[in-house]
Design a protein around this motif. Structure first.
Motif, short mmCIF file in Angstrom:
data_model
loop_
_atom_site.label_atom_id
_atom_site.label_comp_id
_atom_site.label_asym_id
_atom_site.label_seq_id
_atom_site.Cartn_x
_atom_site.Cartn_y
_atom_site.Cartn_z
N LEU A 1 53.36 -14.00 46.20
CA LEU A 1 52.82 -12.96 45.33
C LEU A 1 53.68 -11.71 45.50
O LEU A 1 53.79 -11.16 46.60
CB LEU A 1 51.36 -12.67 45.68
CG LEU A 1 50.65 -11.64 44.80
CD1 LEU A 1 50.56 -12.11 43.36
CD2 LEU A 1 49.25 -11.34 45.35
N SER B 1 50.59 -7.18 42.30
CA SER B 1 49.17 -7.37 42.01
C SER B 1 48.53 -6.01 41.77
O SER B 1 49.10 -4.97 42.14
CB SER B 1 48.46 -8.08 43.18
OG SER B 1 48.42 -7.25 44.33
N SER C 1 51.88 -7.56 48.59
CA SER C 1 52.56 -7.43 47.31
C SER C 1 52.66 -5.96 46.91
O SER C 1 52.05 -5.08 47.53
CB SER C 1 51.80 -8.21 46.23
OG SER C 1 50.49 -7.69 46.05
N LYS D 1 51.91 -2.85 44.37
CA LYS D 1 50.74 -2.50 43.57
C LYS D 1 51.16 -1.95 42.22
O LYS D 1 51.89 -0.98 42.13
CB LYS D 1 49.89 -1.47 44.32
CG LYS D 1 48.56 -1.17 43.67
CD LYS D 1 47.72 -0.26 44.55
CE LYS D 1 46.37 0.03 43.93
NZ LYS D 1 45.55 0.90 44.80
N TRP E 1 49.56 -10.03 37.78
CA TRP E 1 49.97 -10.65 39.03
C TRP E 1 51.29 -11.38 38.75
O TRP E 1 51.39 -12.15 37.79
CB TRP E 1 48.94 -11.67 39.52
CG TRP E 1 47.63 -11.09 39.94
CD1 TRP E 1 47.19 -10.86 41.22
CD2 TRP E 1 46.54 -10.68 39.09
NE1 TRP E 1 45.92 -10.33 41.22
CE2 TRP E 1 45.50 -10.21 39.93
CE3 TRP E 1 46.35 -10.68 37.70
CZ2 TRP E 1 44.28 -9.74 39.42
CZ3 TRP E 1 45.15 -10.19 37.19
CH2 TRP E 1 44.14 -9.74 38.05
N SER F 1 54.25 -13.83 40.55
CA SER F 1 54.59 -14.67 41.70
C SER F 1 55.90 -15.39 41.44
O SER F 1 56.25 -15.67 40.28
CB SER F 1 53.49 -15.71 41.97
OG SER F 1 52.25 -15.09 42.22
N ASN G 1 43.79 -15.74 39.16
CA ASN G 1 42.86 -14.79 39.77
C ASN G 1 41.61 -14.63 38.92
O ASN G 1 40.56 -14.27 39.42
CB ASN G 1 43.55 -13.44 39.97
CG ASN G 1 44.64 -13.51 41.00
OD1 ASN G 1 44.39 -13.34 42.18
ND2 ASN G 1 45.87 -13.78 40.57
#
Length: 235
Positions: free
Chosen positions: A145, A148, A155, A157, A163, A165, A180
């Motif tokens: 990740l 997020s 991860s 912000k 999100w 990945s 999620n």
């Protein structure tokens, strides 16, 4: 399950001199008629900086979240406040432009080409100062990740329900991406290799938008480097 397939062969191309720009989609320069923004994700650009490039690529940004991933080489990023960042291979940077900044990027090498992936998102809130975050991407046979909304699992912000990945997987591996929120949509982008999702084969720099509550199951036909972008429903 609803799919929107973006073949690599339909990316737009612009030669900017020392920079070769390939665009899967962009709100200002649509590569194809069906290339509208996918919710908060408004642009996905692939920039190749030529070796020894002394020319620069400068652009103003205001209220934009910019995800940058160096796939090869070294990219130098500067802004009009004097901030300077050296981004090497597998470095991931998240820029929150805030109320406004001017960014310049160029190749940090005189001999090697640099390959940069850059994705733009509109933020949920239009406030704050310019801010940078950086991490290294290094996951094998699993997803790491990178971005997020709350900075979970180390991860970066982002100011949006997004999100991101990345993972590299061996040939014949299979992986289920667990969202999620089951209402969210997913965009797959193959950096290298070949994968299949929803019955669609994806090759080098192909993209696939997937909407629906079904799990996102990916089969890797070759050794593959895959980026997954999960975001709020864009229909």
């Amino acid at each position: 399950m609803h799919l929107i397939y973006h073949p690599e062969t339909t990316r737009s191309f612009r030669d900017l001199g020392g920079v070769k720009l390939y665009q899967s989609f962009h709100s200002y320069y649509p590569p194809a008629p069906n290339r509208r923004p996918l919710g908060a994700m408004i642009a996905l650009d692939n920039l190749s900086y030529m070796p020894g490039n002394s020319e620069t690529c400068t652009f103003p940004l205001q209220h934009i979240e910019v995800f940058s991933l160096v796939l090869a080489g070294t990219v130098i990023s500067k802004d009009n406040t004097g901030s300077r960042h050296v981004l090497t291979q597998d470095t991931v940077q998240l820029l929150s432009s805030g109320s406004g900044t001017e960014i310049t990027k160029f190749n940090g090498s005189l001999t090697e080409e640099a390959d940069l992936l850059q994705i733009w998102f509109t933020p949920e809130t239009q406030d704050g100062e310019t801010n940078y975050q950086e991490i290294k991407s290094c996951a094998e046979n699993q997803f790491q990740l990178l971005v997020s909304p709350d900075g979970e699992r180390n991860s970066m912000k982002i100011k949006q329900q997004v999100w991101i990945s990345r993972g590299t997987f061996e040939a014949e591996a299979q992986h289920t991406y667990h969202k999620n929120n089951e209402e969210n949509d997913v965009y797959l982008f193959v950096l290298q290799g070949q994968a299949t999702a929803g019955g669609q084969i994806l090759n080098y720099r192909d993209g696939l938008a997937i909407s629906g509550k079904e799990p996102v199951v990916v089969l890797f036909k070759q050794s593959t480097d895959l980026l997954v972008i999960e975001l709020s429903h864009y229909k």
